[in-house]
Design a protein around this motif. Structure first.
Motif, PDB file in Angstrom:
ATOM      1  N   ASP A  69       0.836  -1.195  -0.110  1.00 13.19           N
ATOM      2  CA  ASP A  69      -0.052   0.028  -0.146  1.00 13.19           C
ATOM      3  C   ASP A  69       1.012   1.344   0.064  1.00 13.19           C
ATOM      4  OD1 ASP A  69      -2.255  -1.454  -0.035  1.00 13.19           O
ATOM      5  OD2 ASP A  69      -2.433  -1.835   2.207  1.00 13.19           O
ATOM      6  N   ILE A  70       1.918   1.118   0.779  1.00 15.89           N
ATOM      7  CA  ILE A  70       2.803   2.308   0.745  1.00 15.89           C
ATOM      8  C   ILE A  70       3.476   2.470  -0.417  1.00 15.89           C
ATOM      9  CG2 ILE A  70       4.984   3.250   1.928  1.00 15.89           C
ATOM     10  CD1 ILE A  70       4.279   1.399   4.353  1.00 15.89           C
ATOM     11  N   LEU A  71       3.806   1.416  -1.138  1.00 17.92           N
ATOM     12  CA  LEU A  71       4.561   1.699  -2.505  1.00 17.92           C
ATOM     13  C   LEU A  71       3.614   1.608  -3.538  1.00 17.92           C
ATOM     14  CD1 LEU A  71       7.332  -0.977  -1.953  1.00 17.92           C
ATOM     15  CD2 LEU A  71       7.575   1.293  -1.806  1.00 17.92           C
ATOM     16  N   LYS A  72       2.215   1.423  -3.138  1.00 21.79           N
ATOM     17  CA  LYS A  72       1.222   1.621  -4.374  1.00 21.79           C
ATOM     18  C   LYS A  72       1.257   0.680  -5.668  1.00 21.79           C
ATOM     19  CE  LYS A  72       0.400   6.634  -3.431  1.00 21.79           C
ATOM     20  NZ  LYS A  72       0.253   6.734  -2.076  1.00 21.79           N
ATOM     21  N   THR A  73       1.700  -0.793  -4.980  1.00 20.25           N
ATOM     22  CA  THR A  73       1.619  -1.865  -5.869  1.00 20.25           C
ATOM     23  C   THR A  73       0.750  -2.835  -5.843  1.00 20.25           C
ATOM     24  OG1 THR A  73       3.250  -3.087  -7.146  1.00 20.25           O
ATOM     25  CG2 THR A  73       3.642  -2.934  -4.841  1.00 20.25           C
ATOM     26  N   THR A  74       0.286  -3.468  -6.792  1.00 21.70           N
ATOM     27  CA  THR A  74      -0.410  -4.601  -6.810  1.00 21.70           C
ATOM     28  C   THR A  74       0.144  -5.974  -6.854  1.00 21.70           C
ATOM     29  OG1 THR A  74      -1.311  -4.073  -8.869  1.00 21.70           O
ATOM     30  CG2 THR A  74      -2.766  -2.977  -7.248  1.00 21.70           C
ATOM     31  N   LYS A  75       1.420  -5.602  -7.525  1.00 23.79           N
ATOM     32  CA  LYS A  75       2.224  -6.935  -8.059  1.00 23.79           C
ATOM     33  C   LYS A  75       2.847  -7.253  -6.559  1.00 23.79           C
ATOM     34  CE  LYS A  75       6.302  -7.814 -10.526  1.00 23.79           C
ATOM     35  NZ  LYS A  75       7.401  -6.892 -11.523  1.00 23.79           N
ATOM     36  N   PRO A  76       2.869  -8.721  -6.513  1.00 23.11           N
ATOM     37  CA  PRO A  76       3.512  -9.412  -5.351  1.00 23.11           C
ATOM     38  C   PRO A  76       5.180  -8.995  -5.475  1.00 23.11           C
ATOM     39  CG  PRO A  76       2.273 -10.832  -6.693  1.00 23.11           C
ATOM     40  CD  PRO A  76       2.220  -9.681  -7.344  1.00 23.11           C
ATOM     41  N   ILE A  77       5.492  -8.864  -4.051  1.00 21.02           N
ATOM     42  CA  ILE A  77       7.017  -8.362  -4.167  1.00 21.02           C
ATOM     43  C   ILE A  77       7.513  -9.749  -3.331  1.00 21.02           C
ATOM     44  CG2 ILE A  77       8.587  -6.821  -2.878  1.00 21.02           C
ATOM     45  CD1 ILE A  77       6.252  -4.719  -2.551  1.00 21.02           C
TER      46      ILE A  77
END
Length: 151
Positions: free
Chosen positions: A6-14
């Motif tokens: 959420d902080i990085l605004k990504t929906t892709k799994p890290i």
């Protein structure tokens, strides 16, 4: 409690290793920013605060630049520049050793000690606020894991 994604605004799994490193880096910056905000009214940086605490820990004994550098949290700090700024503020003094003119001795002043005495309870409160969501056992585990990470 915001997740890293959420902080990085990504929906892709890290990937877990990447997520861990990013989480530690982000948390480190968040902590540093919090402490910087606490120190700002006192017109000193995190690194200057670190130098003052190192010198207070010497309990009246002198330190040299190498002693200070060895104990700094941020090893990239320019210790000479930090000490010079603290001298200008009247928080530390530097003397050339009479027996060995190449040796420089650095002491914290009474003003430096008073400043630390004023800052200590505010820093303690900030540290408690930073760690407020963790139990004592979680704090112990976190410290253990961070130490293990660096080994």
């Amino acid at each position: 409690m915001k997740q890293l994604e959420d902080i990085l605004k990504t929906t892709k799994p890290i990937p877990l290793n990447t997520k861990t490193v990013l989480n530690i880096s982000y948390s480190s910056i968040w902590i540093k920013d919090t402490v910087t905000a606490v120190l700002k009214p006192f017109d000193i940086s995190n690194e200057q605060f670190n130098v003052l605490r190192i010198l207070r820990g010497k309990k009246g004994s002198p330190a040299n630049l190498q002693d200070i550098q060895d104990r700094m949290i941020n090893k990239m700090s320019n210790t000479t520049r930090l000490v010079d700024k603290l001298i200008l503020k009247g928080l530390v003094e530097r003397f050339t050793c009479e027996k060995n003119r190449r040796k420089v001795e650095i002491f914290i002043t009474k003003s430096g000690l008073k400043l630390l005495k004023d800052i200590d309870p505010i820093i303690t409160q900030a540290e408690q606020e930073i760690t407020r969501n963790l139990t004592e056992d979680e704090l112990k585990t976190l410290n253990l894991l961070l130490t293990k990470l660096r080994s």
